[in-house]
Design an enzyme around this catalytic site. Sequence first.
Site, PDB file in Angstrom:
ATOM      1  N   HIS A   1       0.894  -1.280  -0.250  1.00 33.06           N
ATOM      2  CA  HIS A   1      -0.120  -0.268  -0.002  1.00 33.06           C
ATOM      3  C   HIS A   1       0.648   1.417  -0.030  1.00 33.06           C
ATOM      4  O   HIS A   1       0.509   2.077  -0.486  1.00 33.06           O
ATOM      5  CB  HIS A   1      -0.364   0.258   1.212  1.00 33.06           C
ATOM      6  CG  HIS A   1      -1.858  -1.537   1.854  1.00 33.06           C
ATOM      7  ND1 HIS A   1      -1.823  -2.195   2.796  1.00 33.06           N
ATOM      8  CD2 HIS A   1      -2.675  -1.303   0.241  1.00 33.06           C
ATOM      9  CE1 HIS A   1      -3.134  -2.274   2.062  1.00 33.06           C
ATOM     10  NE2 HIS A   1      -3.238  -2.562   0.949  1.00 33.06           N
TER      11      HIS A   1
ATOM     12  N   LYS B   1     -17.165  -6.863   5.912  1.00 34.50           N
ATOM     13  CA  LYS B   1     -15.522  -7.105   6.800  1.00 34.50           C
ATOM     14  C   LYS B   1     -15.947  -6.401   8.082  1.00 34.50           C
ATOM     15  O   LYS B   1     -16.197  -6.346   8.464  1.00 34.50           O
ATOM     16  CB  LYS B   1     -14.193  -7.213   6.373  1.00 34.50           C
ATOM     17  CG  LYS B   1     -14.310  -7.016   4.252  1.00 34.50           C
ATOM     18  CD  LYS B   1     -13.382  -6.218   4.436  1.00 34.50           C
ATOM     19  CE  LYS B   1     -13.507  -6.861   2.351  1.00 34.50           C
ATOM     20  NZ  LYS B   1     -11.754  -6.393   2.362  1.00 34.50           N
TER      21      LYS B   1
ATOM     22  N   ARG C   1      -1.953  -6.585  -7.926  1.00 38.33           N
ATOM     23  CA  ARG C   1      -1.364  -7.203  -7.747  1.00 38.33           C
ATOM     24  C   ARG C   1      -0.271  -7.711  -8.566  1.00 38.33           C
ATOM     25  O   ARG C   1       0.609  -8.847  -8.385  1.00 38.33           O
ATOM     26  CB  ARG C   1      -0.918  -8.083  -6.144  1.00 38.33           C
ATOM     27  CG  ARG C   1      -0.426  -7.015  -5.151  1.00 38.33           C
ATOM     28  CD  ARG C   1      -1.267  -7.801  -4.029  1.00 38.33           C
ATOM     29  NE  ARG C   1      -2.489  -8.071  -4.550  1.00 38.33           N
ATOM     30  CZ  ARG C   1      -4.064  -8.209  -3.636  1.00 38.33           C
ATOM     31  NH1 ARG C   1      -3.471  -8.893  -1.819  1.00 38.33           N
ATOM     32  NH2 ARG C   1      -4.950  -8.592  -3.189  1.00 38.33           N
TER      33      ARG C   1
ATOM     34  N   SER D   1      -3.541  -8.047   2.681  1.00 35.84           N
ATOM     35  CA  SER D   1      -3.037  -7.432   4.506  1.00 35.84           C
ATOM     36  C   SER D   1      -4.326  -9.126   5.420  1.00 35.84           C
ATOM     37  O   SER D   1      -3.082  -9.310   6.440  1.00 35.84           O
ATOM     38  CB  SER D   1      -4.846  -6.565   4.831  1.00 35.84           C
ATOM     39  OG  SER D   1      -4.103  -4.818   3.784  1.00 35.84           O
TER      40      SER D   1
END
Length: 164
Positions: free
Chosen positions: A17, A41, A90, A128
């Site tokens: 990040h 979440k 990514r 994460s």
Amino acid sequence: MKRAVYPGSFDPVTFGHLDIIKRSAKLVDELVVAVLQNNKKNPLFSVEERVKILQEVTKDIENVRIESFSGLSIEFARKCEAGFLVRGLRAITDFDYELQMAQTNRVLAPDVDTIFLTTSLEYAYLSSSTVKEVAYYGGDISEFVPEPALRAINRKLQYKEKRQ
């Protein structure tokens, strides 16, 4: 003024990040790092904690400000009068999802473009979720997150252990 919004959960913020934040901040006059409050979440950190950690991590980047938001990132970008959303990629699997989101956002707000930045190779594997899992099982995450995030994770997990 060129303004961009980099939205995400940042739970926790990783070096991946931070790489995207530093690189995108060079492309615009102001970068708003937007911390999503996502009720779907179960985050490790509250929105306020994530904002505070990000403020500490980015304090030396003059044109970055940290805010929280809920709802659609494209609506938040419009509220901020941003011309761009920044998204980090990514892997090819990220691209499929992010392309769909960018196209949807383009329909919702034709005046806001999406900029994709590929994560530096050294962080391409990092997420994460992985960081939280490694930390939960006592692994060393110091190579994955900035120091303020590392301290906060350690405090949070020690507190959880004491409560169990």
